[in-house]
Design a protein around this motif. Structure first.
Motif, PDB file in Angstrom:
ATOM      1  N   UNK A 114      34.550  45.018  32.641  1.00 44.14           N
ATOM      2  CA  UNK A 114      35.547  45.318  33.676  1.00 44.14           C
ATOM      3  C   UNK A 114      34.950  45.116  35.068  1.00 44.14           C
ATOM      4  N   UNK A 115      33.698  45.530  35.268  1.00 41.03           N
ATOM      5  CA  UNK A 115      33.057  45.340  36.570  1.00 41.03           C
ATOM      6  C   UNK A 115      32.814  43.858  36.860  1.00 41.03           C
ATOM      7  N   UNK A 116      32.457  43.084  35.840  1.00 45.95           N
ATOM      8  CA  UNK A 116      32.258  41.651  36.028  1.00 45.95           C
ATOM      9  C   UNK A 116      33.556  40.952  36.428  1.00 45.95           C
ATOM     10  N   UNK A 117      34.683  41.429  35.872  1.00 52.08           N
ATOM     11  CA  UNK A 117      35.977  40.823  36.152  1.00 52.08           C
ATOM     12  C   UNK A 117      36.751  41.558  37.240  1.00 52.08           C
ATOM     13  N   UNK A 118      36.085  42.426  37.979  1.00 54.47           N
ATOM     14  CA  UNK A 118      36.753  43.124  39.071  1.00 54.47           C
ATOM     15  C   UNK A 118      37.297  42.104  40.075  1.00 54.47           C
ATOM     16  N   UNK A 119      38.610  42.142  40.373  1.00 57.40           N
ATOM     17  CA  UNK A 119      39.174  41.107  41.251  1.00 57.40           C
ATOM     18  C   UNK A 119      38.641  41.145  42.680  1.00 57.40           C
ATOM     19  N   UNK A 172      42.869  40.094  36.248  1.00 51.21           N
ATOM     20  CA  UNK A 172      42.214  40.556  35.032  1.00 51.21           C
ATOM     21  C   UNK A 172      42.762  41.901  34.575  1.00 51.21           C
ATOM     22  N   UNK A 173      41.925  42.936  34.523  1.00 51.78           N
ATOM     23  CA  UNK A 173      42.346  44.221  33.964  1.00 51.78           C
ATOM     24  C   UNK A 173      43.283  45.002  34.884  1.00 51.78           C
ATOM     25  N   UNK A 174      43.483  44.547  36.115  1.00 51.03           N
ATOM     26  CA  UNK A 174      44.420  45.224  37.020  1.00 51.03           C
ATOM     27  C   UNK A 174      45.770  44.525  37.084  1.00 51.03           C
ATOM     28  N   UNK A 175      45.925  43.437  36.371  1.00 51.01           N
ATOM     29  CA  UNK A 175      47.155  42.656  36.380  1.00 51.01           C
ATOM     30  C   UNK A 175      47.813  42.765  35.003  1.00 51.01           C
ATOM     31  N   UNK A 180      38.697  50.309  29.233  1.00 52.83           N
ATOM     32  CA  UNK A 180      39.058  49.300  30.223  1.00 52.83           C
ATOM     33  C   UNK A 180      40.151  49.807  31.162  1.00 52.83           C
ATOM     34  N   UNK A 181      41.163  50.474  30.604  1.00 51.83           N
ATOM     35  CA  UNK A 181      42.247  51.000  31.434  1.00 51.83           C
ATOM     36  C   UNK A 181      41.744  52.075  32.393  1.00 51.83           C
ATOM     37  N   UNK A 182      40.869  52.951  31.904  1.00 46.44           N
ATOM     38  CA  UNK A 182      40.355  54.023  32.759  1.00 46.44           C
ATOM     39  C   UNK A 182      39.487  53.474  33.881  1.00 46.44           C
TER      40      UNK A 182
END
Length: 319
Positions: free
Chosen positions: A136-141, A160-163, A245-247
């Motif tokens: 998640x940190x690697x894919x942080x937008x 990524x995980x925020x979309x 990932x969601x958290x």
């Protein structure tokens, strides 16, 4: 002669009884395990699905109210079911294809194959929570290196995980990153394919794709079936990675009193096992949790039954 037969009958019955008891004794470890760890929990789950029970007060009969609540009023059930089925269809398929591809690649490498095996297998050994947080940190937008590289190349940078549109594909990328287990299984199967069959196909003028379709795939088809069935069962129980990932993506990593929306963003990472936990251990609605657990069990059994009935598409005639 008839008297002799009648005289021998009690002895024959005694021998059969002793044989049956001996067989039962050998089967008893499995029978006890089946009864304690499968039959009793399954019967209890069915029983509590018709009860109102919070884990403290005695259960009371409510009939089909729990079923009506889960299917009609509980807001997280249908999004979780859709997400789980999407992951079963997409994630399992891509993991099997990717595992076969990586296995083929490594079996063809002449130099440094051990290094590549280690490189692809190591991510599988990472603890799920730590691996998911790192991903998640690697894919942080905003600050992740993945989007920095994409932007430097002039490519669009997803959320990524925020979309909501990218959260499930991001989980699929995480699953593909940890492909080491399937890689090892498929490598062993590929190395076991008889070389004589490849040589015969090559003499017949078969190209690479024809050799793969006519020689490789029929030989590794039992392993493909195994990977698909175990992948479906594991994905139906997918819990840790989407929850973490969601958290992390929502900024709720830990601490008491923090509010967290299940399935962030927009319930797209919500899976069926998460709502079992939500109902049973956060809302203390054991009856509704048992309903969801039975739905999950029925789906897993249905998927497995369909795959096993269609095993002729995976297994060769000799199998």
């Amino acid at each position: 002669m008839t008297a002799a037969v009648h005289a021998a009958a009690p002895g024959l019955r005694a021998r059969r009884r002793r044989s049956a008891l001996r067989t039962l004794a050998f089967l008893s470890p499995w029978l006890i395990g089946f009864a304690v760890f499968f039959a009793y929990p399954l019967v209890s789950t069915v029983y509590f699905s018709f009860m109102k029970y919070d884990g403290f007060a005695p259960p009371t009969w409510v009939g089909f109210k729990n079923w009506a609540y889960v299917f009609g009023d509980y807001p997280y059930f249908w999004p979780a079911l859709r997400n789980t089925l999407w992951l079963v269809a997409v994630m399992v398929s891509l993991r099997v294809l990717f595992g076969i591809g990586i296995g083929l690649l490594i079996t063809k490498i002449k130099t440094g194959a051990g290094l590549f095996r280690t490189f692809f297998y190591l991510p599988y050994l990472a603890p799920p929570v730590a691996a998911t947080m790192s991903f998640v940190f690697l894919l942080n937008p905003g600050t992740g290196p993945a989007n920095t590289i994409l932007e430097s190349l002039g490519l669009p940078a997803p959320g990524w995980f925020t979309d909501p549109a990218w959260s499930k594909p991001s989980l699929t990328l995480l699953a593909l990153w940890g492909i080491g287990d399937l890689m090892v299984i498929f490598m062993a199967a590929l190395l076991d394919v008889p070389k004589e069959q490849y040589e015969a196909a090559e003499l017949d003028g078969a190209g690479p794709w024809q050799r793969f379709r006519s020689v490789t795939l029929p030989n590794i088809s039992p392993i493909v079936l195994f990977a698909v069935v175990t992948g479906v069962i594991a994905t139906m129980q997918y819990y840790t990675e989407p929850l973490v990932a969601a958290k992390v993506a929502s900024g709720v990593i830990g601490g008491s009193g923090q509010q967290f929306e299940p399935g962030y963003p927009d319930r797209t990472t919500l899976t069926v096992p998460q709502i079992v936990y939500n109902l049973g251990f956060q809302r203390f609605d054991t009856g509704a949790a048992c309903v969801v657990a039975l739905v999950l069990f029925a789906l897993a059994m249905a998927f497995t039954a369909v795959l096993m009935r269609r095993r002729s598409g995976f297994l060769s005639a000799e199998d």
